[in-house]
Design a protein around this motif. Structure first.
Motif, PDB file in Angstrom:
ATOM      1  N   LEU A   1     -50.836 -24.951 -12.296  1.00  0.00           N
ATOM      2  CA  LEU A   1     -49.789 -23.518 -11.490  1.00  0.00           C
ATOM      3  C   LEU A   1     -48.719 -23.186 -12.275  1.00  0.00           C
ATOM      4  O   LEU A   1     -47.807 -24.609 -11.966  1.00  0.00           O
ATOM      5  CB  LEU A   1     -49.998 -22.298 -10.831  1.00  0.00           C
ATOM      6  CG  LEU A   1     -51.563 -21.753 -10.247  1.00  0.00           C
ATOM      7  CD1 LEU A   1     -52.147 -21.646  -9.326  1.00  0.00           C
ATOM      8  CD2 LEU A   1     -52.389 -20.577 -11.494  1.00  0.00           C
ATOM      9  N   THR A   2     -48.118 -22.004 -13.017  1.00  0.00           N
ATOM     10  CA  THR A   2     -46.705 -22.103 -13.413  1.00  0.00           C
ATOM     11  C   THR A   2     -45.846 -20.976 -11.670  1.00  0.00           C
ATOM     12  O   THR A   2     -46.929 -20.103 -11.868  1.00  0.00           O
ATOM     13  CB  THR A   2     -45.972 -21.708 -14.506  1.00  0.00           C
ATOM     14  OG1 THR A   2     -46.417 -20.533 -14.771  1.00  0.00           O
ATOM     15  CG2 THR A   2     -46.816 -22.566 -15.926  1.00  0.00           C
ATOM     16  N   PRO A   3     -44.997 -20.948 -12.106  1.00  0.00           N
ATOM     17  CA  PRO A   3     -44.380 -19.885 -10.668  1.00  0.00           C
ATOM     18  C   PRO A   3     -44.798 -18.435 -11.656  1.00  0.00           C
ATOM     19  O   PRO A   3     -45.254 -17.798 -10.512  1.00  0.00           O
ATOM     20  CB  PRO A   3     -43.248 -19.651 -10.403  1.00  0.00           C
ATOM     21  CG  PRO A   3     -42.831 -21.639 -11.471  1.00  0.00           C
ATOM     22  CD  PRO A   3     -44.043 -21.622 -12.634  1.00  0.00           C
ATOM     23  N   ILE A   4     -45.314 -17.840 -12.746  1.00  0.00           N
ATOM     24  CA  ILE A   4     -45.326 -17.134 -13.738  1.00  0.00           C
ATOM     25  C   ILE A   4     -46.627 -16.419 -12.924  1.00  0.00           C
ATOM     26  O   ILE A   4     -47.462 -15.626 -13.090  1.00  0.00           O
ATOM     27  CB  ILE A   4     -45.362 -16.529 -14.342  1.00  0.00           C
ATOM     28  CG1 ILE A   4     -43.171 -16.293 -14.711  1.00  0.00           C
ATOM     29  CG2 ILE A   4     -45.780 -15.168 -14.785  1.00  0.00           C
ATOM     30  CD1 ILE A   4     -42.827 -16.274 -16.594  1.00  0.00           C
ATOM     31  N   GLY A   5     -47.543 -17.801 -13.290  1.00  0.00           N
ATOM     32  CA  GLY A   5     -49.078 -17.716 -13.182  1.00  0.00           C
ATOM     33  C   GLY A   5     -49.460 -18.095 -11.258  1.00  0.00           C
ATOM     34  O   GLY A   5     -50.819 -17.094 -11.163  1.00  0.00           O
ATOM     35  N   LEU A   6     -48.420 -18.095 -10.435  1.00  0.00           N
ATOM     36  CA  LEU A   6     -48.948 -18.170  -9.655  1.00  0.00           C
ATOM     37  C   LEU A   6     -49.082 -16.772  -8.592  1.00  0.00           C
ATOM     38  O   LEU A   6     -50.052 -16.564  -8.281  1.00  0.00           O
ATOM     39  CB  LEU A   6     -48.080 -19.134  -8.495  1.00  0.00           C
ATOM     40  CG  LEU A   6     -48.906 -18.946  -6.976  1.00  0.00           C
ATOM     41  CD1 LEU A   6     -49.794 -19.200  -6.930  1.00  0.00           C
ATOM     42  CD2 LEU A   6     -47.413 -20.633  -6.272  1.00  0.00           C
ATOM     43  N   ILE A   7     -47.772 -16.322  -9.464  1.00  0.00           N
ATOM     44  CA  ILE A   7     -47.469 -14.231  -8.802  1.00  0.00           C
ATOM     45  C   ILE A   7     -48.674 -13.509  -9.513  1.00  0.00           C
ATOM     46  O   ILE A   7     -48.985 -13.438  -8.554  1.00  0.00           O
ATOM     47  CB  ILE A   7     -46.318 -14.040 -10.020  1.00  0.00           C
ATOM     48  CG1 ILE A   7     -45.361 -14.605  -8.865  1.00  0.00           C
ATOM     49  CG2 ILE A   7     -46.222 -12.254  -9.028  1.00  0.00           C
ATOM     50  CD1 ILE A   7     -43.889 -14.205  -9.018  1.00  0.00           C
ATOM     51  N   LYS A   8     -49.263 -14.277 -11.004  1.00  0.00           N
ATOM     52  CA  LYS A   8     -50.236 -13.385 -11.377  1.00  0.00           C
ATOM     53  C   LYS A   8     -51.985 -13.389 -10.656  1.00  0.00           C
ATOM     54  O   LYS A   8     -52.481 -12.589 -10.219  1.00  0.00           O
ATOM     55  CB  LYS A   8     -50.238 -14.244 -13.008  1.00  0.00           C
ATOM     56  CG  LYS A   8     -49.428 -12.904 -13.526  1.00  0.00           C
ATOM     57  CD  LYS A   8     -49.760 -13.606 -15.036  1.00  0.00           C
ATOM     58  CE  LYS A   8     -48.939 -13.392 -16.086  1.00  0.00           C
ATOM     59  NZ  LYS A   8     -49.013 -13.537 -17.663  1.00  0.00           N
ATOM     60  N   LEU A   9     -52.193 -15.253 -10.129  1.00  0.00           N
ATOM     61  CA  LEU A   9     -53.126 -15.497  -9.593  1.00  0.00           C
ATOM     62  C   LEU A   9     -52.351 -15.059  -7.991  1.00  0.00           C
ATOM     63  O   LEU A   9     -54.172 -14.329  -7.948  1.00  0.00           O
ATOM     64  CB  LEU A   9     -53.111 -17.232  -8.785  1.00  0.00           C
ATOM     65  CG  LEU A   9     -54.212 -16.931  -7.940  1.00  0.00           C
ATOM     66  CD1 LEU A   9     -55.516 -16.916  -8.814  1.00  0.00           C
ATOM     67  CD2 LEU A   9     -54.256 -18.654  -8.061  1.00  0.00           C
ATOM     68  N   ALA A  10     -51.480 -14.790  -7.730  1.00  0.00           N
ATOM     69  CA  ALA A  10     -52.167 -14.270  -5.958  1.00  0.00           C
ATOM     70  C   ALA A  10     -52.075 -12.898  -6.215  1.00  0.00           C
ATOM     71  O   ALA A  10     -52.426 -11.641  -5.415  1.00  0.00           O
ATOM     72  CB  ALA A  10     -50.422 -14.058  -5.425  1.00  0.00           C
ATOM     73  N   PHE A  11     -51.436 -11.521  -7.455  1.00  0.00           N
ATOM     74  CA  PHE A  11     -52.026 -10.324  -7.584  1.00  0.00           C
ATOM     75  C   PHE A  11     -53.261  -9.512  -7.458  1.00  0.00           C
ATOM     76  O   PHE A  11     -54.307  -9.128  -7.865  1.00  0.00           O
ATOM     77  CB  PHE A  11     -50.763  -9.596  -8.699  1.00  0.00           C
ATOM     78  CG  PHE A  11     -51.623  -8.153  -8.987  1.00  0.00           C
ATOM     79  CD1 PHE A  11     -50.916  -7.364  -8.318  1.00  0.00           C
ATOM     80  CD2 PHE A  11     -52.385  -8.151  -9.694  1.00  0.00           C
ATOM     81  CE1 PHE A  11     -51.162  -6.051  -8.960  1.00  0.00           C
ATOM     82  CE2 PHE A  11     -52.477  -6.978 -10.563  1.00  0.00           C
ATOM     83  CZ  PHE A  11     -52.054  -6.058  -9.891  1.00  0.00           C
ATOM     84  N   ASN A  12     -54.441 -10.945  -8.303  1.00  0.00           N
ATOM     85  CA  ASN A  12     -55.269 -10.975  -8.313  1.00  0.00           C
ATOM     86  C   ASN A  12     -56.384 -11.247  -7.646  1.00  0.00           C
ATOM     87  O   ASN A  12     -57.599 -10.547  -7.132  1.00  0.00           O
ATOM     88  CB  ASN A  12     -55.840 -12.060  -9.916  1.00  0.00           C
ATOM     89  CG  ASN A  12     -55.194 -11.650 -11.740  1.00  0.00           C
ATOM     90  OD1 ASN A  12     -55.441 -13.220 -11.794  1.00  0.00           O
ATOM     91  ND2 ASN A  12     -55.324 -10.581 -11.948  1.00  0.00           N
ATOM     92  N   VAL A  13     -55.869 -12.312  -6.378  1.00  0.00           N
ATOM     93  CA  VAL A  13     -56.055 -12.434  -5.181  1.00  0.00           C
ATOM     94  C   VAL A  13     -55.907 -10.801  -4.410  1.00  0.00           C
ATOM     95  O   VAL A  13     -56.808 -10.119  -3.788  1.00  0.00           O
ATOM     96  CB  VAL A  13     -55.488 -13.526  -4.580  1.00  0.00           C
ATOM     97  CG1 VAL A  13     -56.299 -13.055  -3.217  1.00  0.00           C
ATOM     98  CG2 VAL A  13     -56.018 -14.457  -5.095  1.00  0.00           C
ATOM     99  N   LEU A  14     -54.909 -10.354  -4.634  1.00  0.00           N
ATOM    100  CA  LEU A  14     -55.106  -9.195  -3.632  1.00  0.00           C
ATOM    101  C   LEU A  14     -55.523  -7.853  -4.399  1.00  0.00           C
ATOM    102  O   LEU A  14     -56.364  -7.042  -2.880  1.00  0.00           O
ATOM    103  CB  LEU A  14     -53.288  -8.894  -4.098  1.00  0.00           C
ATOM    104  CG  LEU A  14     -52.359  -9.362  -3.508  1.00  0.00           C
ATOM    105  CD1 LEU A  14     -51.068  -8.767  -3.052  1.00  0.00           C
ATOM    106  CD2 LEU A  14     -52.789  -9.896  -1.644  1.00  0.00           C
ATOM    107  N   THR A  15     -55.551  -7.575  -5.272  1.00  0.00           N
ATOM    108  CA  THR A  15     -56.517  -6.941  -5.994  1.00  0.00           C
ATOM    109  C   THR A  15     -58.238  -6.924  -6.247  1.00  0.00           C
ATOM    110  O   THR A  15     -58.802  -6.299  -6.800  1.00  0.00           O
ATOM    111  CB  THR A  15     -55.843  -6.448  -6.976  1.00  0.00           C
ATOM    112  OG1 THR A  15     -56.144  -7.681  -7.806  1.00  0.00           O
ATOM    113  CG2 THR A  15     -54.966  -6.026  -7.692  1.00  0.00           C
ATOM    114  N   GLY A  16     -58.974  -8.195  -6.046  1.00  0.00           N
ATOM    115  CA  GLY A  16     -60.120  -8.821  -5.944  1.00  0.00           C
ATOM    116  C   GLY A  16     -60.448  -8.923  -7.040  1.00  0.00           C
ATOM    117  O   GLY A  16     -61.582  -8.767  -7.955  1.00  0.00           O
TER     118      GLY A  16
END
Length: 301
Positions: free
Chosen positions: A226-241
């Motif tokens: 994961l890049t920093p941007i990739g990690l942010i995207k994953l965190a958003f995906n987790v929050l939105t299910g």
């Protein structure tokens, strides 16, 4: 039933409650349903010793544990090894295993539902000699918790705010590490940012909890480099299910998985049910189907 409860007075919700009054209420509710009930209120540092003492009592009885996820994980380990049924009172921040068991998060409702409940056999897993009822994780989650533990907080909301601050710090440098995996006999080697192994695969909801606690298989989740941007995207995906649609995430089901870390640092950590533990160079994870007995609300499927 004969129920003996151990309440962690330092756990989550209990910190701000009149624990003597709560214990009296619990006794009244269970006796109303025809059970016998006794309880003790202990400090967090004494919780494991108190749980073990109750589990070792003679005769048929139920061990009730009240506290956060760390307390419940410790209680599950004690109850499983003693072959004693476990009742859970969710007094923590996330209460993930309690949610999986469909136990109400309101403590008085939880008492009522458990007093009318039934004993059910569910799964428990082990990572080497350590048992877990929710998740074993390497990579980003241990890094996040290490950062969070450097911050001060005194409440549930404070803990959540500390987690956000820790995420902001961790996102700038996502972990990457090599891992050799053997999943049900099939070997592979990868460089990844996180590996999580769940005691039963996660359901479709937003929170990482299983739909079934007796599926009999591990859920294995791998996040690639994961890049920093990739990690942010994953965190958003987790929050939105929507994390299952993230291309950096892979999911497998298995009965057993072996992990080997060829370049492990001495300070490396893993988390077991959210608690930091030293990470050994080799970890064998297995599910023990139906070996944990728990008290659940009535009419569970």
């Amino acid at each position: 039933m004969k129920v003996h409860a151990v309440f962690n007075r330092d756990g989550g919700t209990f910190r701000t409650m009149d624990m003597k009054l709560f214990a009296e209420t619990a006794k009244e509710i269970f006796e109303k349903h025809g059970h016998t009930f006794e309880s003790e209120i202990v400090a967090g540092k004494s919780i494991v010793k108190a749980l073990q003492k109750v589990a070792d009592e003679t005769g048929e009885h139920v061990l009730m544990a009240g506290g956060g996820d760390g307390t419940i994980s410790a209680a599950a380990d004690v109850a499983w090894k003693a072959n004693v049924p476990l009742a859970i009172l969710p007094a923590g921040t996330m209460n993930l295993f309690a949610r999986a068991l469909k136990i109400p998060l309101d403590l008085n409702l939880a008492l009522e539902s458990l007093a009318a409940g039934e004993i059910k056999s569910v799964d428990i897993s082990t990572a080497n000699a350590e048992s877990f009822v929710h998740q074993f994780s390497i990579g980003f989650q241990p890094q996040l918790i290490k950062f969070r533990n450097t911050l001060e907080y005194s409440s549930r909301w404070g803990k959540q705010l500390a987690s956000l601050r820790a995420f902001a710090k961790a996102v700038s440098n996502p972990p990457r590490f090599a891992v050799r995996m053997v999943v049900d006999g099939t070997a592979t080697e990868r460089t990844v940012s996180a590996v999580s192994v769940a005691n039963n695969p996660y359901g479709q909801g937003m929170l990482p909890i299983p739909d079934s606690v007796d599926h009999g298989e591990l859920g294995i989740y791998i996040a690639g480099r994961l890049t920093p941007i990739g990690l942010i995207k994953l965190a958003f995906n987790v929050l939105t299910g929507s994390w299952r649609r993230n291309p950096d995430v892979e999911e497998f089901l298995a009965k057993e998985v072996e992990l080997h870390f060829p370049h492990l640092r001495r300070s490396a950590k893993a988390t077991i049910d959210g608690e930091l533990v030293p990470l050994p160079k080799d970890v064998k994870i297995a599910i023990h189907a139906g070996e944990l007995k728990v008290l659940v609300p009535p009419d569970q499927p």
